[in-house]
Design a protein around this motif. Structure first.
Motif, PDB file in Angstrom:
ATOM      1  N   GLU A 289       0.347  -4.461   8.277  1.00 38.17           N
ATOM      2  CA  GLU A 289       1.792  -4.646   8.070  1.00 38.17           C
ATOM      3  C   GLU A 289       2.070  -5.389   6.764  1.00 38.17           C
ATOM      4  N   THR A 290       3.326  -5.287   6.341  1.00 33.93           N
ATOM      5  CA  THR A 290       3.744  -6.002   5.139  1.00 33.93           C
ATOM      6  C   THR A 290       4.820  -7.009   5.507  1.00 33.93           C
ATOM      7  N   ILE A 291       4.528  -8.263   5.214  1.00 33.30           N
ATOM      8  CA  ILE A 291       5.569  -9.287   5.328  1.00 33.30           C
ATOM      9  C   ILE A 291       5.990  -9.654   3.911  1.00 33.30           C
ATOM     10  N   ALA A 292       7.295  -9.597   3.669  1.00 30.02           N
ATOM     11  CA  ALA A 292       7.803 -10.032   2.372  1.00 30.02           C
ATOM     12  C   ALA A 292       8.303 -11.462   2.497  1.00 30.02           C
TER      13      ALA A 292
ATOM     14  N   ILE B 115     -10.976  -3.364  -4.410  1.00 34.17           N
ATOM     15  CA  ILE B 115     -12.319  -2.767  -4.513  1.00 34.17           C
ATOM     16  C   ILE B 115     -13.242  -3.187  -3.359  1.00 34.17           C
ATOM     17  N   LEU B 116     -13.063  -4.393  -2.828  1.00 35.33           N
ATOM     18  CA  LEU B 116     -13.922  -4.829  -1.723  1.00 35.33           C
ATOM     19  C   LEU B 116     -13.275  -4.576  -0.360  1.00 35.33           C
ATOM     20  N   ASN B 117     -12.223  -3.766  -0.364  1.00 32.53           N
ATOM     21  CA  ASN B 117     -11.512  -3.424   0.871  1.00 32.53           C
ATOM     22  C   ASN B 117     -11.108  -4.675   1.660  1.00 32.53           C
ATOM     23  N   PRO B 118     -10.299  -5.538   1.021  1.00 31.02           N
ATOM     24  CA  PRO B 118      -9.919  -6.793   1.679  1.00 31.02           C
ATOM     25  C   PRO B 118      -9.002  -6.538   2.874  1.00 31.02           C
ATOM     26  N   LYS B 119      -8.967  -7.488   3.791  1.00 31.47           N
ATOM     27  CA  LYS B 119      -8.062  -7.372   4.944  1.00 31.47           C
ATOM     28  C   LYS B 119      -6.627  -7.681   4.522  1.00 31.47           C
ATOM     29  N   ILE B 120      -6.503  -8.602   3.556  1.00 31.92           N
ATOM     30  CA  ILE B 120      -5.172  -9.082   3.170  1.00 31.92           C
ATOM     31  C   ILE B 120      -5.043  -9.044   1.646  1.00 31.92           C
ATOM     32  N   VAL B 121      -3.937  -8.506   1.181  1.00 30.82           N
ATOM     33  CA  VAL B 121      -3.623  -8.620  -0.246  1.00 30.82           C
ATOM     34  C   VAL B 121      -2.312  -9.396  -0.363  1.00 30.82           C
ATOM     35  N   ILE B 122      -2.349 -10.424  -1.198  1.00 29.68           N
ATOM     36  CA  ILE B 122      -1.136 -11.200  -1.451  1.00 29.68           C
ATOM     37  C   ILE B 122      -0.641 -10.813  -2.833  1.00 29.68           C
ATOM     38  N   ALA B 123       0.558 -10.311  -2.889  1.00 35.23           N
ATOM     39  CA  ALA B 123       1.110  -9.874  -4.168  1.00 35.23           C
ATOM     40  C   ALA B 123       2.279 -10.797  -4.512  1.00 35.23           C
ATOM     41  N   ASP B 124       2.138 -11.522  -5.639  1.00 29.27           N
ATOM     42  CA  ASP B 124       3.170 -12.489  -6.039  1.00 29.27           C
ATOM     43  C   ASP B 124       3.986 -11.888  -7.177  1.00 29.27           C
ATOM     44  N   GLU B 125       5.153 -11.383  -6.852  1.00 31.01           N
ATOM     45  CA  GLU B 125       6.054 -10.744  -7.822  1.00 31.01           C
ATOM     46  C   GLU B 125       5.332  -9.651  -8.620  1.00 31.01           C
ATOM     47  N   PRO B 126       4.630  -8.725  -7.962  1.00 33.76           N
ATOM     48  CA  PRO B 126       3.767  -7.802  -8.708  1.00 33.76           C
ATOM     49  C   PRO B 126       4.510  -6.774  -9.552  1.00 33.76           C
ATOM     50  N   THR B 127       5.803  -6.599  -9.301  1.00 36.46           N
ATOM     51  CA  THR B 127       6.509  -5.583 -10.100  1.00 36.46           C
ATOM     52  C   THR B 127       7.585  -6.196 -10.997  1.00 36.46           C
TER      53      THR B 127
ATOM     54  N   PHE C 204       1.267   0.726  -3.661  1.00 35.72           N
ATOM     55  CA  PHE C 204       0.947  -0.264  -2.622  1.00 35.72           C
ATOM     56  C   PHE C 204       1.033   0.383  -1.240  1.00 35.72           C
ATOM     57  N   LEU C 205       2.103   1.143  -1.019  1.00 33.66           N
ATOM     58  CA  LEU C 205       2.302   1.749   0.314  1.00 33.66           C
ATOM     59  C   LEU C 205       1.216   2.779   0.616  1.00 33.66           C
ATOM     60  N   ASP C 206       0.859   3.604  -0.373  1.00 37.31           N
ATOM     61  CA  ASP C 206      -0.193   4.621  -0.161  1.00 37.31           C
ATOM     62  C   ASP C 206      -1.530   3.964   0.175  1.00 37.31           C
ATOM     63  N   LEU C 207      -1.851   2.898  -0.577  1.00 36.52           N
ATOM     64  CA  LEU C 207      -3.142   2.234  -0.338  1.00 36.52           C
ATOM     65  C   LEU C 207      -3.160   1.589   1.047  1.00 36.52           C
ATOM     66  N   GLN C 208      -2.026   1.053   1.438  1.00 42.99           N
ATOM     67  CA  GLN C 208      -1.950   0.441   2.774  1.00 42.99           C
ATOM     68  C   GLN C 208      -2.165   1.476   3.868  1.00 42.99           C
ATOM     69  N   ASP C 209      -1.565   2.652   3.665  1.00 42.48           N
ATOM     70  CA  ASP C 209      -1.746   3.756   4.619  1.00 42.48           C
ATOM     71  C   ASP C 209      -3.220   4.088   4.783  1.00 42.48           C
ATOM     72  N   GLN C 210      -3.891   4.128   3.645  1.00 43.77           N
ATOM     73  CA  GLN C 210      -5.282   4.549   3.648  1.00 43.77           C
ATOM     74  C   GLN C 210      -6.240   3.473   4.166  1.00 43.77           C
ATOM     75  N   PHE C 211      -6.014   2.222   3.729  1.00 47.95           N
ATOM     76  CA  PHE C 211      -6.997   1.164   4.047  1.00 47.95           C
ATOM     77  C   PHE C 211      -6.541   0.201   5.138  1.00 47.95           C
TER      78      PHE C 211
ATOM     79  N   THR D  74      -4.577  -2.215   4.966  1.00 47.65           N
ATOM     80  CA  THR D  74      -4.536  -3.589   4.452  1.00 47.65           C
ATOM     81  C   THR D  74      -3.220  -4.254   4.876  1.00 47.65           C
ATOM     82  N   SER D  75      -3.277  -5.540   5.151  1.00 47.49           N
ATOM     83  CA  SER D  75      -2.044  -6.304   5.395  1.00 47.49           C
ATOM     84  C   SER D  75      -1.575  -6.879   4.060  1.00 47.49           C
TER      85      SER D  75
END
Ligand SMILES: Nc1ncnc2c1ncn2[C@@H]1O[C@H](COP(=O)(O)OP(=O)(O)OP(=O)(O)O)[C@@H](O)[C@H]1O
Ligand code: SF4
Ligand SMILES: [Mg+2]
Length: 338
Positions: A57-60, A185-197, A212-219, A221-222
């Motif tokens: 899931e994604t929490i903003a 690259i290491l298939n992390p469980k969690i990615v924290i994105a700080d103002e990435p766009t 981001f959404l496509d990668l989350q679908d595939q892996f 990732t939270s």
């Protein structure tokens, strides 16, 4: 309390944060050297934050500048150690772990920053720096590493010819794709994105968000996704945390937050943002006054000096986060206001 808010199943969360605090001492200052040395004044950048993040899931996280968003990111990504509280990643509490153990956990939690240069080495080719985490953390052969890197480059929209090129040869959007690839690259469980766009052209922002959404679908990732931009948050979030002066003031599903925000501060934040849910919103309020200093947080509810609904209770008693119709809100009068 919010840390009792787990669903009833024995679901393993990607992340649980409990009563997290981070106080920064104010450094020596010309005017009150002696006083500061004995009893340093503290910035309460995080002042008791609790939530959980489910797999995939994604929490903003939203809130005004200085409310503690990046501080939260730095604690969860284990770049800093908190003053107190717990950070439980995949069921394991990271607080109290040794430096070596923390190092192992870092592979599970990766960060993407506003400026991709923060995570890219300008002197190494893209291929080499995407391979680096694999070289350090896996037993893959050089050939296998290169294959994996090329595969991931393909997934983030970078052609194989870029493998031997350097970061400066690319646009901001492409560099952010590289930074995202490096985080994944290491298939992390969690990615924290700080103002990435935030630093990208508007036309590129949507592409990077969709990546981001496509990668989350595939892996699966939270994501913990920090952004000032409420349209971006509406695009990407499943749930939304609203922060004010180091605390969560509201936490709920995107729909609940955007359609029927309960906390007066959330209502103010959203009032100037276009949204597909805006037409259903009842409340349109205005606040007065400036954001108080994090060194001098008002007694009671930290928002009381700016809130048109403030009462004596608000000026003396800190409102706890409590559940109202499935959303968590820290306001004494939320039922009357909503
Ligand atoms: N290393 C530090 N030393 C002292 N104070 C700090 C430190 N890092 C952050 N702060 C203070 O903690 C508070 C929260 O800062 P933080 O960077 O987390 O805010 P933010 O929500 O990310 O803001 P922005 O939207 O501007 O990025 C601010 O008052 C900031 O000045
Ligand atoms: S607790 Fe009181 S001051 Fe704080 S947001 Fe609610 S009504 Fe306003
Ligand atoms: Mg920040």
């Amino acid at each position: 309390m919010l840390h009792n808010l787990k669903p009833h199943s024995e679901e393993l969360f990607s992340l649980e944060v409990k009563e997290l605090k981070k106080y920064y001492p104010i450094k020596k200052n010309f005017f009150n050297l002696a006083k500061v040395n004995k009893n340093p004044q503290m910035v309460k950048a995080l002042n008791g934050v609790s939530f959980f993040l489910k797999a995939g899931e994604t929490i903003a996280v939203v809130g005004e500048s200085g409310c503690g968003k990046s501080t939260l990111a730095k604690q969860i990504s284990l770049l800093e150690r908190p003053t107190s509280g717990d950070i439980i990643i995949q069921g394991k509490n990271t607080v109290g772990l040794s430096k070596k153990e923390i190092q192992q956990f870092r592979t599970q939690v990766q960060m993407v920053f506003q400026n991709p240069y923060a995570s890219l080495n300008p002197r190494a080719t893209i291929g080499k720096q995407l391979e680096e985490p694999l070289r350090i953390n896996t037993d893959l052969t050089a050939k296998e590493r290169k294959e994996k890197v090329l595969e991931l480059m393909g997934l983030v929209g970078l052609i194989p010819e870029y493998y031997d090129r350097f970061p400066h040869m690319f646009s901001g959007g492409q560099r952010q794709r590289m930074a995202i690839a490096r985080a994944m690259i290491l298939n992390p469980k969690i990615v924290i994105a700080d103002e990435p766009t935030s630093a990208l052209d508007v036309s590129i922002q949507a592409q990077v968000l969709n990546l981001f959404l496509d990668l989350q679908d595939q892996f699966k990732t939270s994501y913990l996704f920090i952004s000032h931009n409420l349209s971006v948050v509406e695009h990407i979030a499943d749930r939304v945390i609203v922060m004010y002066l180091g605390k969560i003031v509201e936490f709920g599903s995107k729909k609940a937050i955007y359609q029927s925000p309960m906390h007066p501060y959330t209502q103010v934040l959203l009032s100037s943002s276009p949204s597909v849910y805006a037409k259903d919103r009842k409340n349109k309020i205005k606040v007065t006054g400036e954001l108080p200093s994090p060194l001098d947080i008002p007694l009671g509810c930290a928002f009381n000096q700016r809130c048109p609904y403030a009462t004596d209770e608000c000026r003396s008693l800190v409102p706890e986060l409590r559940s109202i119709e499935g959303t968590y809100v820290a306001c004494h009068h939320a039922e009357k206001i909503k």
